[in-house]
Every structure is written in structure tokens, then in C-alpha cells.
Scaffold this active site. Structure first.
Site, PDB file in Angstrom:
ATOM      1  N   ASP A   1       0.811  -1.222   0.000  1.00  0.00           N
ATOM      2  CA  ASP A   1       0.000   0.000   0.000  1.00  0.00           C
ATOM      3  C   ASP A   1       0.840   1.265   0.000  1.00  0.00           C
ATOM      4  OD1 ASP A   1      -2.244  -1.740   0.257  1.00  0.00           O
ATOM      5  OD2 ASP A   1      -1.814  -1.880   2.394  1.00  0.00           O
TER       6      ASP A   1
ATOM      7  N   HIS B   1      -4.297  -2.584  -6.492  1.00  0.00           N
ATOM      8  CA  HIS B   1      -3.535  -1.482  -7.081  1.00  0.00           C
ATOM      9  C   HIS B   1      -4.488  -0.388  -7.546  1.00  0.00           C
ATOM     10  CE1 HIS B   1       0.158  -4.259  -7.797  1.00  0.00           C
ATOM     11  NE2 HIS B   1      -0.029  -3.928  -6.548  1.00  0.00           N
TER      12      HIS B   1
END
Ligand code: IMP
Length: 471
Positions: free
Chosen positions: A13, A48
Site C-alpha cells: 500500500d 492497485h
């Protein structure tokens, strides 16, 4: 434009997809050749996120199984060490066809293993039975990589699109029957399980997908080498982050794949010398799922940053825990990945906050700047210096990127235009001290979620601080 590999330096992340998307744009502007975005490990545990401007509106698009190159109409490829979820891949591909008219080439390694529904079920079962939970994303990653290592229970993409798929699936499922029977009592949505029905169900789901995907099977390592030789541009897309590496991360609270950049290159048959390796480092680490984080911020900084920056998992929606910058980890990730450059992300999310930085750990009464196997024994040692910067007057609530964009797009644009010279003093000092410590140059600082919202600290692919100075 060099070929590149993009990897996360923390616990995932970090904003890899956004930076990768910008590298794709740079490559496209630089030479008129094809650009390839290649996933090389992990599976749908990744999320993503890209924010793409479309008809002047910012659109959020998340990929889990497909490479993020879908939003830029790049060639996309699935490498052999990936946990390939064909159901999710098809869904994302179709969404991108609709939203972005995606129509570029698709290349899927004949070697890649297929991640099936039963991997997810067994992941859930294993977590339910664990005393000390890993907090997995329940995407089936652990059981999938167990099958890979086990060999006989691995179904490759070649098997999947081949004529013997049904027999192979039946053979593998017979070996899973004991686990799946056990899952009946522990996983409510699985209580109706029976082997024969389950086989039929999987076949019904996968037959149409097999039909659609079979034309994309290839010997990927050779196709990539040809692309390289043709002067096309290859960008390797890492998932998760270094601290979740199966061997080098915070064992046992890790994912199951080999996610370091040199491993990515090896699995794709690509030469290190033709690539730049970029590490993506969110200025403050976050962690979703279980496991220790030495600089965990349980104070106002941690709570506010979590909330105002929308720090929640793109795959599971779970809140991410926030920590203070930990440069011991950054340096470890730089070393393991053989980084050439770093992109720092989310500088906007921590503006107007005092940032302290961990530069060593206290372990058994000694100050040590190394990452031990058991991070729990490490007490963070913060340097005396704190950093603070201010980027704009106006909203600091960045929890909804699309909403904030309306007010902030222009402000971000002018900061990008001001470039390195326009960096506020505190941020400049942060970057300089970071680079001195980690010994890899920062080449971009991201100040917003959309394509282009990154302040570049280098001219034409050459970092202003040369790497040799640090070696
Ligand atoms: P798994 O990869 O689903 O087996 O989960 C193992 C650990 O890695 C858990 O703590 C997850 O929350 C974490 N994890 C897996 N993938 C990601 C990711 O893409 N970003 C952040 N954390 C992840």
C-alpha cells in the site's frame, strides 16, 4: 527511458500503481514503442489503485489480478510466479475494455499457476484454525503457493487452457476433499459443499474464461526478451511490500511470495543490467492485517492520518495501522531490492504534522540499525530532529481522493511545476536526510493520487544525486 521494476519497500500500500502509471506515461512520451506492464508475483491479495482523469473527472480504478497497465492501454503480462486469479482478471479486463477502450496485447505465462476458489476456502479454513492469526486477505495466497511448492497439485495456465483441464481439476480436487469437507462446518457459505457438485460448479465458471483466455498463453520469458531487443519498454509491477516477503519479512506475519525486484527479474528471465529498480516508500508506513510495526503511532498523529488519508485496504477494506517513518526498514528494503531510486509518496497526507523518524532500534540495550527476524524485540529509537512542512492552504481531508481533487488539483499542479526548487524547506530536509541515511536517491515525491501529481527531483531520468556518491 530505462526499463524498470517497481517494488514496495514497506508492508504494501505504498502507492506503487500510481508511480508505475506515471512511468508508463514517461515511457510513452519518450519513445513510440510498446510499453509492457508485467505482474511478477502475488495475486488478488494486492489492490492497485489508480486515479485516472477521464473527461476532466477523476476516476478510481483498482486492479487485483490484472496488471495496472490496463488504464494506459499498455501490453500486459502475467509472470510465472504470480497467483493468477482468472475470474478476477476477466472482470478487470472487461471493466477496462468498457472504461478505457482497452485493446492492447495480453501475454500470460504458460507456467503460471491458477488460483481457484478452493484456495480461498482453504485460506479461510487455515485462518479459522490458527491460534495466532496472520490476518490474511483470504484471497487464497498461502494455499496457492503451497500447491506450487507441492508440484502435483499445481494447475498451470497451460493445464488450464489445455484439453485435459477437467481431469486435472478432478484429480487435484480429490486431494483437497478432506480440507473442503472440514471447511463445511467452519465457513458458512460453504456448508452445502459436495465434491461432485463443486467440480461441476468450478467447471461451469471456468470453461467460458478458458475459452476467452486461451489465445494469450505464451512462453513469456522469450516474448519479453524479444520485446527488450526490439527496444520496447518493460515495467515490472511488484505487489505487497518488502516486509511481507515470505523469507525476509516479519515472519510469520507475511505473504507467501518472492517479491524482491531481483527475484522478479529472475522469474521473468530479464537481465538486471537493462533495468532500473525503483522502490516506493510511503513517507509513513502502514500495515493491514496482523503483525508488529515498531513505529506504530497510537497517538493523534496515527489516528488522524489513518482517517484523513483514507488508510483502508483496497482489497479488504480493513483499516490500515499507521506508523512514524522508519528508515531502518527503508534502508533494509533498499539493500534487498538493490534499489536505484526511491519515490516517496503521500507527502500531502502528513503536511502540517510533526514527523519524528526512527533511525535505529534498541535491542537488548544496544542501539542497532538492522532489521532483526523478530521485530517485536526492537524498540524504536527516534532521532532528535522532527520534520514539518506545509503544501497548501485548504482542505487536509484527503480521505476521499475524488472529492479532494476538485479543490486541490490546481494547487498540486503548481507544486509539480515548481519542481525540486519549490519543495518546502521541511520536506527538502526530510528528503536529503532520508537519502543520506538510506543511501539511495529519492527521485520523486508524490503529493496527490492522480497521474502527474509527483514532484520530480531529477532531470531526464538522471537523479540529481548520483548513486555512485553513496556506494
Ligand atoms: P495474504 O497475502 O493474503 O496471505 O496475507 C498475508 C499478510 O499480508 C496479511 O497481513 C495481509 O494483510 C498482508 N497483505 C497481503 N497483500 C497485501 C497488500 O497488497 N497490501 C498490504 N498488505 C497485504
Amino acid at each position: 527511458m530505462p526499463n524498470s521494476i517497481v517494488v514496495g519497500m514497506l508492508w504494501g500500500d505504498e502507492g506503487k500503481a500510481k508511480i508505475l502509471d506515471e512511468l508508463v506515461q514517461e515511457a510513452k512520451e519518450d519513445n513510440n514503442q510498446k510499453v509492457w506492464v508485467v505482474r511478477f508475483q502475488g495475486g488478488p491479495n494486492a489492490g492497485h489503485t489508480m486515479c485516472v482523469r477521464k473527461d476532466d473527472e477523476l476516476v478510481k480504478f483498482v486492479t487485483h489480478a490484472a496488471p495496472s497497465g490496463l488504464t494506459s492501454n499498455s501490453e500486459i503480462a502475467i509472470g510465472p510466479h504470480t497467483a493468477f486469479d482468472t475470474e478476477k482478471f476477466m472482470k478487470e479486463l472487461n471493466e477496462a475494455r468498457e472504461l478505457f477502450n482497452y485493446d492492447a496485447g495480453i501475454h500470460i505465462s504458460e507456467r503460471v499457476g491458477i488460483l481457484f476458489d478452493y484456495h480461498r476456502i482453504i485460506d479461510g479454513l487455515q485462518e479459522a484454525k490458527r491460534k495466532n492469526k496472520v490476518g490474511t486477505t483470504k484471497s487464497g495466497i498461502g494455499p496457492f503457493y503451497m500447491d506450487n511448492a507441492n508440484r502435483a497439485t499445481r494447475i498451470t495456465f497451460a493445464d488450464y487452457v489445455g484439453d485435459n483441464f477437467h481431469d486435472k481439476l478432478k484429480e487435484v480436487l480429490k486431494q483437497k476433499n478432506k480440507d473442503l469437507e472440514e471447511a463445511k462446518s467452519l465457513i458458512p457459505e460453504f456448508e452445502d459443499y459436495s465434491l461432485s457438485n463443486y467440480i461441476e460448479k468450478l467447471i461451469a465458471v471456468h470453461n467460458p474464461i478458458r475459452e476467452e483466455l486461451k489465445e494469450f498463453v505464451c512462453r513469456l520469458e522469450y516474448r519479453l526478451r524479444e520485446a527488450l531487443e526490439n527496444g520496447e519498454n518493460i515495467i515490472g509491477e511488484g505487489a505487497q511490500g518488502t516486509m511481507l516477503h515470505v523469507n525476509m519479512g516479519t515472519i510469520p506475519d507475511v505473504s507467501s511470495s518472492h517479491l524482491l525486484a531481483p527475484e522478479g527479474l529472475a522469474s521473468l528471465g530479464l537481465p538486471r543490467r537493462a533495468f532500473k529498480i525503483y522502490g516506493i516508500e510511503k513517507i509513513y508506513p502502514t500495515r493491514v492485517g496482523n503483525g508488529f510495526m515498531p513505529t506504530l503511532a497510537e497517538d493523534e498523529f496515527g489516528v488522524e492520518t489513518q482517517k484523513n488519508s483514507g488508510e483502508a485496504g483496497a482489497t479488504t477494506g480493513r483499516k490500515r495501522r499507521v506508523g512514524y517513518p522508519d528508515w531502518v526498514i527503508s534502508k533494509y528494503a533498499a539493500m534487498l531490492n538493490d534499489l536505484d531510486g526511491i519515490y516517496l509518496t503521500r507527502a500531502d497526507c502528513v503536511q502540517d504534522k510533526d514527523l519524528k523518524v526512527c533511525t535505529a532500534y534498541e535491542i537488548d540495550g544496544q542501539e542497532i540499525a538492522e532489521v532483526p527476524l523478530k521485530l517485536e524485540i526492537a524498540k524504536p529509537f527516534y532521532s532528535d530532529k522532527t520534520y514539518r512542512w506545509h503544501l497548501w492552504d485548504g482542505t487536509k481531508d484527503l480521505s476521499d481522493p475524488l472529492k479532494a481533487d476538485k479543490e486541490l488539483a490546481e494547487k498540486r499542479k503548481s507544486l509539480v511545476e515548481a519542481g525540486r526548487d519549490g519543495l518546502p524547506e521541511g520536506l527538502r530536509e526530510f528528503v536529503e536526510n532520508h537519502d543520506e541515511y538510506v543511501r539511495v536517491p529519492t527521485i520523486g515525491v508524490s503529493i496527490g493520487p492522480a497521474r502527474g501529481e509527483t514532484i520530480k527531483l531529477y532531470k531526464k531520468y538522471r537523479p540529481l544525486i548520483q548513486r555512485e556518491e553513496f556506494v
